[in-house]
Design a protein around this motif. Structure first.
Motif, PDB file in Angstrom:
ATOM      1  N   ARG A  19     -57.957  52.552-106.062  1.00 37.41           N
ATOM      2  CA  ARG A  19     -57.065  51.708-106.843  1.00 37.41           C
ATOM      3  C   ARG A  19     -57.179  50.218-106.511  1.00 37.41           C
ATOM      4  NH1 ARG A  19     -51.284  54.150-105.755  1.00 37.41           N
ATOM      5  NH2 ARG A  19     -52.392  56.084-106.090  1.00 37.41           N
ATOM      6  N   ARG A  20     -57.775  49.885-105.347  1.00 34.03           N
ATOM      7  CA  ARG A  20     -57.926  48.458-105.029  1.00 34.03           C
ATOM      8  C   ARG A  20     -59.361  47.995-105.232  1.00 34.03           C
ATOM      9  NH1 ARG A  20     -52.897  46.234-101.945  1.00 34.03           N
ATOM     10  NH2 ARG A  20     -53.461  44.361-103.050  1.00 34.03           N
ATOM     11  N   VAL A  21     -60.141  48.762-105.980  1.00 33.67           N
ATOM     12  CA  VAL A  21     -61.521  48.363-106.268  1.00 33.67           C
ATOM     13  C   VAL A  21     -61.513  46.966-106.898  1.00 33.67           C
ATOM     14  CG1 VAL A  21     -61.487  49.371-108.596  1.00 33.67           C
ATOM     15  CG2 VAL A  21     -63.651  49.191-107.380  1.00 33.67           C
ATOM     16  N   MET A  64     -53.203  38.935-105.975  1.00 36.82           N
ATOM     17  CA  MET A  64     -53.509  40.361-106.074  1.00 36.82           C
ATOM     18  C   MET A  64     -54.138  40.947-104.803  1.00 36.82           C
ATOM     19  SD  MET A  64     -56.014  42.087-108.806  1.00 36.82           S
ATOM     20  CE  MET A  64     -55.596  40.971-110.098  1.00 36.82           C
ATOM     21  N   GLY A  65     -55.064  40.207-104.218  1.00 39.14           N
ATOM     22  CA  GLY A  65     -55.850  40.739-103.110  1.00 39.14           C
ATOM     23  C   GLY A  65     -55.043  41.172-101.895  1.00 39.14           C
ATOM     24  N   PHE A  66     -53.938  40.484-101.609  1.00 36.73           N
ATOM     25  CA  PHE A  66     -53.178  40.815-100.414  1.00 36.73           C
ATOM     26  C   PHE A  66     -51.763  41.291-100.714  1.00 36.73           C
ATOM     27  CE2 PHE A  66     -56.421  38.144 -98.356  1.00 36.73           C
ATOM     28  CZ  PHE A  66     -56.773  38.983 -97.314  1.00 36.73           C
ATOM     29  N   ILE A 101     -61.125  57.276 -97.556  1.00 39.60           N
ATOM     30  CA  ILE A 101     -60.268  56.133 -97.212  1.00 39.60           C
ATOM     31  C   ILE A 101     -59.986  55.276 -98.443  1.00 39.60           C
ATOM     32  CG2 ILE A 101     -60.264  53.927 -95.956  1.00 39.60           C
ATOM     33  CD1 ILE A 101     -61.474  55.405 -93.610  1.00 39.60           C
ATOM     34  N   LEU A 102     -61.042  54.900 -99.152  1.00 33.43           N
ATOM     35  CA  LEU A 102     -60.857  53.934-100.244  1.00 33.43           C
ATOM     36  C   LEU A 102     -60.040  54.513-101.405  1.00 33.43           C
ATOM     37  CD1 LEU A 102     -64.359  52.192-100.310  1.00 33.43           C
ATOM     38  CD2 LEU A 102     -62.245  51.341 -99.320  1.00 33.43           C
ATOM     39  N   THR A 103     -60.142  55.827-101.607  1.00 34.36           N
ATOM     40  CA  THR A 103     -59.435  56.373-102.771  1.00 34.36           C
ATOM     41  C   THR A 103     -58.068  56.972-102.417  1.00 34.36           C
ATOM     42  OG1 THR A 103     -60.599  58.457-102.518  1.00 34.36           O
ATOM     43  CG2 THR A 103     -61.577  56.886-104.037  1.00 34.36           C
ATOM     44  N   GLU A 123     -56.435  32.371-106.395  1.00 36.49           N
ATOM     45  CA  GLU A 123     -57.246  33.492-105.908  1.00 36.49           C
ATOM     46  C   GLU A 123     -58.439  33.771-106.825  1.00 36.49           C
ATOM     47  OE1 GLU A 123     -55.886  37.626-106.320  1.00 36.49           O
ATOM     48  OE2 GLU A 123     -56.502  37.930-104.256  1.00 36.49           O
ATOM     49  N   MET A 124     -58.220  33.652-108.129  1.00 41.07           N
ATOM     50  CA  MET A 124     -59.305  33.940-109.071  1.00 41.07           C
ATOM     51  C   MET A 124     -60.458  32.944-108.891  1.00 41.07           C
ATOM     52  SD  MET A 124     -58.668  36.593-110.527  1.00 41.07           S
ATOM     53  CE  MET A 124     -57.287  37.659-110.552  1.00 41.07           C
ATOM     54  N   ILE A 125     -60.107  31.671-108.727  1.00 42.88           N
ATOM     55  CA  ILE A 125     -61.153  30.656-108.529  1.00 42.88           C
ATOM     56  C   ILE A 125     -61.932  31.011-107.272  1.00 42.88           C
ATOM     57  CG2 ILE A 125     -61.601  28.214-108.056  1.00 42.88           C
ATOM     58  CD1 ILE A 125     -58.969  27.578-109.347  1.00 42.88           C
ATOM     59  N   PHE A 126     -61.170  31.366-106.292  1.00 41.63           N
ATOM     60  CA  PHE A 126     -61.694  31.648-104.988  1.00 41.63           C
ATOM     61  C   PHE A 126     -62.652  32.834-104.974  1.00 41.63           C
ATOM     62  CE2 PHE A 126     -61.085  31.825-100.528  1.00 41.63           C
ATOM     63  CZ  PHE A 126     -60.841  30.505-100.283  1.00 41.63           C
ATOM     64  N   ARG A 127     -62.180  33.954-105.547  1.00 39.94           N
ATOM     65  CA  ARG A 127     -62.980  35.178-105.513  1.00 39.94           C
ATOM     66  C   ARG A 127     -64.135  35.097-106.498  1.00 39.94           C
ATOM     67  NH1 ARG A 127     -62.701  38.439-101.395  1.00 39.94           N
ATOM     68  NH2 ARG A 127     -63.897  39.812-102.714  1.00 39.94           N
ATOM     69  N   GLY A 128     -63.890  34.410-107.621  1.00 46.29           N
ATOM     70  CA  GLY A 128     -64.909  34.400-108.673  1.00 46.29           C
ATOM     71  C   GLY A 128     -66.077  33.490-108.372  1.00 46.29           C
ATOM     72  N   THR A 129     -65.900  32.511-107.481  1.00 45.77           N
ATOM     73  CA  THR A 129     -66.958  31.522-107.295  1.00 45.77           C
ATOM     74  C   THR A 129     -68.039  31.996-106.325  1.00 45.77           C
ATOM     75  OG1 THR A 129     -65.268  29.865-107.559  1.00 45.77           O
ATOM     76  CG2 THR A 129     -67.359  29.082-106.780  1.00 45.77           C
ATOM     77  N   SER A 175     -65.273  43.017 -97.301  1.00 50.64           N
ATOM     78  CA  SER A 175     -64.460  41.787 -97.216  1.00 50.64           C
ATOM     79  C   SER A 175     -63.047  41.989 -96.681  1.00 50.64           C
ATOM     80  CB  SER A 175     -64.338  41.101 -98.575  1.00 50.64           C
ATOM     81  OG  SER A 175     -65.599  40.924 -99.124  1.00 50.64           O
ATOM     82  N   TRP A 176     -62.220  42.670 -97.442  1.00 52.62           N
ATOM     83  CA  TRP A 176     -60.831  42.789 -97.018  1.00 52.62           C
ATOM     84  C   TRP A 176     -60.535  44.233 -96.699  1.00 52.62           C
ATOM     85  CZ3 TRP A 176     -59.061  39.358-101.629  1.00 52.62           C
ATOM     86  CH2 TRP A 176     -59.407  38.029-101.338  1.00 52.62           C
ATOM     87  N   ALA A 177     -59.999  44.450 -95.500  1.00 51.30           N
ATOM     88  CA  ALA A 177     -59.798  45.823 -95.019  1.00 51.30           C
ATOM     89  C   ALA A 177     -58.598  46.477 -95.714  1.00 51.30           C
ATOM     90  CB  ALA A 177     -59.589  45.782 -93.516  1.00 51.30           C
ATOM     91  N   LEU A 186     -49.654  42.560-111.448  1.00 52.72           N
ATOM     92  CA  LEU A 186     -50.774  41.610-111.434  1.00 52.72           C
ATOM     93  C   LEU A 186     -52.067  42.274-111.898  1.00 52.72           C
ATOM     94  CD1 LEU A 186     -50.290  39.568-108.130  1.00 52.72           C
ATOM     95  CD2 LEU A 186     -49.501  39.049-110.442  1.00 52.72           C
ATOM     96  N   ARG A 187     -52.299  43.495-111.439  1.00 51.57           N
ATOM     97  CA  ARG A 187     -53.537  44.191-111.833  1.00 51.57           C
ATOM     98  C   ARG A 187     -53.543  44.452-113.336  1.00 51.57           C
ATOM     99  NH1 ARG A 187     -57.622  46.123-107.820  1.00 51.57           N
ATOM    100  NH2 ARG A 187     -58.703  46.850-109.638  1.00 51.57           N
ATOM    101  N   ARG A 188     -52.343  44.823-113.835  1.00 51.51           N
ATOM    102  CA  ARG A 188     -52.275  45.132-115.277  1.00 51.51           C
ATOM    103  C   ARG A 188     -52.562  43.864-116.098  1.00 51.51           C
ATOM    104  NH1 ARG A 188     -47.422  47.449-115.343  1.00 51.51           N
ATOM    105  NH2 ARG A 188     -46.331  45.710-116.321  1.00 51.51           N
ATOM    106  N   LEU A 208     -73.490  33.736-104.552  1.00 53.54           N
ATOM    107  CA  LEU A 208     -74.308  34.177-103.422  1.00 53.54           C
ATOM    108  C   LEU A 208     -75.091  35.451-103.728  1.00 53.54           C
ATOM    109  CD1 LEU A 208     -73.126  36.598-101.299  1.00 53.54           C
ATOM    110  CD2 LEU A 208     -71.389  34.873-101.029  1.00 53.54           C
ATOM    111  N   LEU A 209     -74.566  36.290-104.630  1.00 53.41           N
ATOM    112  CA  LEU A 209     -75.356  37.468-105.017  1.00 53.41           C
ATOM    113  C   LEU A 209     -76.599  37.022-105.796  1.00 53.41           C
ATOM    114  CD1 LEU A 209     -75.893  40.464-105.289  1.00 53.41           C
ATOM    115  CD2 LEU A 209     -74.285  40.561-107.198  1.00 53.41           C
ATOM    116  N   THR A 210     -76.426  36.047-106.706  1.00 52.40           N
ATOM    117  CA  THR A 210     -77.594  35.562-107.469  1.00 52.40           C
ATOM    118  C   THR A 210     -78.624  34.942-106.518  1.00 52.40           C
ATOM    119  OG1 THR A 210     -76.009  35.052-109.218  1.00 52.40           O
ATOM    120  CG2 THR A 210     -78.235  34.243-109.534  1.00 52.40           C
TER     121      THR A 210
END
Ligand code: HEM
Length: 536
Positions: A472-474, A150-152, A126-128, A331-337, A403-405, A162-164, A342-344
């Motif tokens: 490609r959406r990794v 980028m995410g949506f 699915i993912l690839t 989006e970057m602020i959002f995803r990066g924060t 997170s995002w399907a 955007l990815r580039r 929370l992982l740490t």
């Protein structure tokens, strides 16, 4: 006969009463009632025959050589209640395991057909697959401008652009190295604040320190702006509030995403109104920062230039509209924060609960790093640290359902003979994979050593543990996220011994699933300064 009489009776009173009262109200009620009954009967019938629930009507999940099995759920709602409450990754895993539907399970969320993969092989397919490179977009994401980020963004020229831009100007190894000073600075401030809090309160509540460091860090590399907690308190508060509100809105389960007709009369979290209020605040803040960058003397783009400098300097076909820039930066602020913080926090909670692992990690750091300032370059000498972070990603993947399907853009034939029809929402239950005893030995045990015995690529190459997704959406921020978490964890345990506060705040690993899966009860612990270490 009796039945005929009854219906004749009903027809009699329905038409006579309105005439008697001189009104059509009862006739209207009767029409509405009949429509309702017809709707109910059709729903019940389609539900009764649809494996996977109401959204899979006409046997759309039976089209392949092998049908996709799945629960029927309840009429109209399907399995919506499984997803809308509690810990969806756990409920879906339990459903897949008990029904032996791990390869792929079909279910309905209201009128949306969904498939979920809970095994590494199907997850990889699915993912690839290029046919799953779109994402279903939630109403809140659209209202918060994320469809232009980028995410949506749908898979196409704009998304590729955007990815580039992001991969060459924000996430490239050169840029990540160039921003190391910022990571060190944010960590130094965090260590000092932790030492102070320990002195004043006798314990440390770690989350707020991590969140501040993560927010400042991403603001530094994206906007070239760092906040001082005292001097900039007002602007910082506004930013924190906006990020928090955005998280709540994106993470909230919006019923009308799955039952569109509900949007007319049921919006318990007032999602639409809140989005409408938040967007102008975001625009004002981000546009202000863009404007300042435009006014500042035009500088040649150095490696340490921030992301706004990069976006402002783009030209020709790469040039972005201002509205798009706002969406991308937001989006970057959002995803990066949240992900990094929370992982740490999860890593530190496991280290508090496993003092023997913490001691082994401290020994590794003390013996491998002779100069006292740990740097990114030292991380390669710390395999146990990397094993600890990987084991935490396995046991607590920040996005247990990634997170995002994804969304299928055409009918997709899987190698096992199942056929996923176009316009199906596809999810991967990474939590189910990382907790499956057929995939991982002793999956419930925290054992970093397993990654010393056999190295596993967590960046999308091995679907037994792919917390950043794959294909490609990794996640484009995976290297930045890992570098930051590795450095911060190493420094936190180099300077402090983290001890459980058994009397006041014992560690509780309960989860809460919002946009990401975080600790339900923030981590509190005693941070005892280690002999021989000097705080920077
Ligand atoms: C511990 C850290 C992180 C984790 C666990 C994580 C996880 C994920 C996952 C699971 C996805 C979906 C991938 C897929 O569909 O295959 C994703 C997408 C994304 N992540 Fe991350 N992430 C992390 C850090 C970051 C950082 C630091 C940034 C940016 C500053 C970031 C930006 C993004 C973006 C923009 C996407 C959407 C990509 C697209 O759709 O093309 N992430 N992340």
């Amino acid at each position: 006969m009796e039945l005929g009489l009854a219906s004749k009776d009903a027809t009699w009173w329905v038409f006579t009463f309105p005439a008697f009262f001189g009104s059509k109200i009862l006739l209207d009620v009767y029409v509405i009632f009949s429509l309702f009954m017809a709707f109910l009967s059709v729903s019940l019938l389609s539900w009764a025959f649809a494996v996977g629930g109401i959204a899979w009507k006409n046997g759309r999940n039976q089209q392949g050589r092998l049908p996709i099995p799945g629960p029927r759920g309840v009429p109209i709602f399907g399995s919506l209640f499984t997803l809308s409450r509690g810990l969806a990754h756990r409920s879906l895993a339990a459903m897949a395991w008990t029904r032996a539907n791990t390869k792929l399970m079909a279910f309905s969320v209201g009128s949306t057909p969904v498939v979920v993969a809970s095994d590494p092989h199907t997850a990889r397919e699915i993912l690839t697959s290029p046919h799953f490179a779109d994402r279903p977009i939630k109403q809140s994401a659209k209202s918060l401008m994320f469809n232009r980020a980028m995410g949506f963004a749908p898979n196409g020229t704009y998304w590729r652009l955007l990815r580039r831009i992001a991969s060459s100007h924000l996430f490239s190894p050169k840029r990540i190295i160039a921003h190391e000073d910022g990571r060190q600075l944010d960590c130094t401030i965090m260590l000092r604040n932790i030492a102070n809090e320990q002195k004043v309160l006798g314990f440390v509540s770690l989350r707020k320190h991590l969140q501040f460091a993560a927010l400042n860090n991403i603001m530094g590399s994206v906007f070239g702006k760092r906040y001082d907690q005292i001097k900039d308190s007002e602007e910082l508060e506004e930013l924190r509030d906006m990020v928090k509100e955005g998280f709540e809105l994106l993470g909230a389960f919006n019923w009308s995403d799955y039952l569109p007709w509900l949007s007319y009369f049921y919006d318990p979290f007032r999602i639409n109104q809140r989005c409408l209020k938040l967007v102008p605040r975001v625009r004002k803040l981000v546009k202000g920062i863009i404007e300042k960058h435009r006014l500042s003397e035009s500088k040649r783009l150095s490696d340490s230039a921030d992301f706004v400098d990069v976006l402002v300097s783009l030209d020709g076909e790469e040039k972005l509209q201002e509205e798009d820039m706002v969406a991308v930066l937001w989006e970057m602020i959002f995803r990066g924060t949240d992900t990094t913080a929370l992982l740490t926090e999860w890593v530190m909670a496991e280290l508090v609960l496993h003092p023997e692992v913490q001691a082994k990690l401290q020994l590794e750091i003390d013996s491998a790093v002779t100069n006292k300032t740990l740097t990114d370059a030292d991380m390669a000498k710390l395999p146990y640290l990397q094993a600890v972070v990987k084991e935490t990603l396995r046991i607590h993947p920040p996005g247990p359902l990634l997170s995002w399907a994804r969304l299928s853009t055409s009918d997709v034939q899987l190698s096992n003979g199942m056929l996923v029809p176009a316009n199906t929402t596809a999810m991967v239950n990474m939590w189910a994979i990382t907790h499956d005893p057929r995939v991982w030995e002793d999956p419930l045990e925290f054992k970093p050593e397993r990654f010393l015995e056999a190295d596993v690529d967590v960046r999308g190459g091995d679907l037994r543990l792919a917390p950043f997704g794959a294909g490609r959406r990794v996640c484009p921020g995976k290297n930045l996220g890992l570098v930051t978490v590795n450095l911060w964890v190493a420094k936190l345990v180099q300077h402090f011994k983290w001890v459980q506060d058994l009397c006041g705040h014992p560690v509780d690993l309960s989860e809460v699933l919002k946009l990401s899966c975080e600790m339900k009860f923030p981590l509190h612990a005693l941070a005892v300064e280690r002999d021989g270490t000097v705080l920077p």
